[in-house]
Design an enzyme around this catalytic site. Structure first.
Site, short mmCIF file in Angstrom:
data_model
loop_
_atom_site.label_atom_id
_atom_site.label_comp_id
_atom_site.label_asym_id
_atom_site.label_seq_id
_atom_site.Cartn_x
_atom_site.Cartn_y
_atom_site.Cartn_z
N LYS A 193 0.84 -1.21 0.00
CA LYS A 193 0.00 0.00 0.00
C LYS A 193 0.88 1.26 0.00
O LYS A 193 2.10 1.17 0.04
CB LYS A 193 -0.95 -0.03 1.20
CG LYS A 193 -1.74 -1.35 1.34
CD LYS A 193 -2.85 -1.53 0.29
CE LYS A 193 -3.33 -2.95 0.17
NZ LYS A 193 -4.30 -3.41 1.12
C1 LIG Z 1 -5.26 -4.39 1.63
C2 LIG Z 1 -6.74 -4.26 1.64
C3 LIG Z 1 -7.52 -4.67 2.73
C4 LIG Z 1 -6.98 -5.42 3.91
O1 LIG Z 1 -5.92 -4.83 4.54
P1 LIG Z 1 -4.94 -5.72 5.45
O2 LIG Z 1 -4.10 -4.70 6.14
O3 LIG Z 1 -4.15 -6.60 4.54
O4 LIG Z 1 -5.77 -6.51 6.41
C5 LIG Z 1 -8.89 -4.44 2.68
N1 LIG Z 1 -9.47 -3.86 1.61
C6 LIG Z 1 -8.75 -3.47 0.54
C7 LIG Z 1 -9.45 -2.82 -0.60
C8 LIG Z 1 -7.37 -3.67 0.51
O5 LIG Z 1 -6.67 -3.30 -0.57
#
Ligand SMILES: *Cc1c(COP(=O)(O)O)cnc(C)c1O
Length: 386
Positions: A193
């Protein structure tokens, strides 16, 4: 051969490492001063009144459902093109998911696809609609909010793709996470991210009561009433251990300070991709940008007509990999997962299926060089055009 380009990766510098080392030398490994400092800096960055740090983006979604008191049998609407967790958070609290279709060119839930989903709620109680700012482009929040409100529900933005993105209407700029149209917005700091803490998440809101509830639920449902004995705590409801440790908040603070630089680099790389990929149309087109969207792209999604190229997607993925180009698929439509198919039967969501048939995420992360984009595009031309 040049090193493999992954589809995404973190950018960690020496000063990030130093920030974590400093936290490790301090008195606090878990809940310490860096948690509040990270929350305050994050709230300020996105323009929200409150930010509540938590263990990961999935915990953020779970906490949001709990803070809204979503009950078993009630309904939550989520788009089918998203990561599993967007839909799963409804199931964590026993609620049912109604899947919304997406625009096959943007991957986003739209007012039209939300209206269709609303017609499938029936006489059940709808509590929340979860738009996803897929890839970093922003969903049309004002229209989605109006539709959700007319059905008695609020928006919870699932925003892990869109830290730094905004919506622009005329002269007004709304930052993702400012909750101008939503009850809450959730973020993730998974390494792919926009900023990374390893595992990590955040919920933003402008509602002090929701913020307080999120904080309580992230730590066992405990409170320490004012004026109580020094050891005293009470548990008015059951919560979880979804805290984000001080060590990771140190990294989050250090990463957040670089958001402008990361965002500028992502914008520059995306612009270069758009320019270089233009000659490949109509065989390949980048996912479309809605008029109001001012994105910091998390994913560079190409939509490819594989049958027209005379190749399967698997062949293309493998040929790109052989040329050092990593790719990924975002996402397999969640409504087609065995768990959901078993629960809700086969659904007809043609936009999600069309998106899935064509999408391919290309490498995009701040550490990429301009020449890396050229390399990816040359590999694509060889593989698709050859
Ligand atoms: C990455 C992501 C999540 C989950 O996040 P984590 O930190 O991996 O639990 C949820 N929704 C979206 C759209 C994501 O890209």
């Amino acid at each position: 051969m040049a090193a493999m380009l992954p589809y995404g990766r973190q950018s960690i510098d020496e000063d990030d490492i130093a920030a974590v080392a400093e936290a490790l030398r301090s008195d606090f490994l878990t809940t310490g001063p860096r948690v509040e400092a990270f929350e305050a800096a994050f709230a300020q960055t996105v323009g929200a009144r409150h930010a509540v740090a938590c263990a990961n983006g999935t915990a953020a979604l779970h906490l949001a459902m709990l803070a809204l008191d979503v009950q078993p049998g009630e309904v939550v609407i989520a788009p089918s093109i998203t990561f599993l967790a967007t839909a799963n958070c409804a199931r964590f609290v026993g609620a049912e998911v109604v899947f919304a279709d997406v625009d096959p060119l943007t991957g986003l839930m739209t007012p039209e696809t939300l209206s269709q989903a609303l017609s499938r709620v029936g006489d059940r109680r709808l509590r929340a609609v979860l738009p996803v700012h897929m890839r970093g482009d922003t969903a049309e929040l004002p229209a989605l909010e109006a539709l959700a409100a007319s059905a008695g529900a609020v928006l919870v933005e699932d925003a892990p793709h869109a830290l730094g993105s905004a919506l622009r209407f005329g002269n007004s700029v709304e930052r993702v996470g400012d909750c101008a149209h939503s009850a809450m917005a959730t973020f993730s700091f998974h390494p792919v991210k926009t900023i990374a803490t390893g595992e990590g998440g955040m919920v933003t809101t402008n509602d002090p009561a929701l913020a307080e509830r999120l904080r309580r639920l992230r730590s066992h449902g405990m409170i320490r009433p004012e004026g109580g004995d020094p050891w005293w705590y009470e548990m008015p409801e059951v919560g979880f251990n979804y805290r984000l440790p001080d060590i990771l908040c140190a990294l989050g603070l250090s990463q957040l300070a670089k958001l402008d630089r990361f965002a500028a680099r992502r914008r520059a790389l995306a612009a270069r991709y758009h320019e270089r990929l233009a000659p490949l149309a109509p065989l390949l087109r980048p996912a479309a940008r809605p008029d109001w969207s001012d994105p910091v792209l998390h994913l560079m999604v190409a939509l490819i007509d594989f049958p027209a190229a005379g190749k399967t997607r698997r062949e293309v993925v493998e040929a790109l990999k052989a040329r050092g180009v990593g790719t990924q698929i975002h996402y397999i439509p969640v409504h087609t997962q065995p768990y959901y198919r078993e629960r809700y039967g086969a659904l007809d969501l043609p936009g999600a299926n069309a998106w899935y048939e064509r999408c391919l995420s290309l490498p995009l992360y701040p550490g990429m060089a301009d020449e890396d984009v050229n390399r990816v595009v040359e590999a694509l031309i060889e593989v698709l055009g050859g």
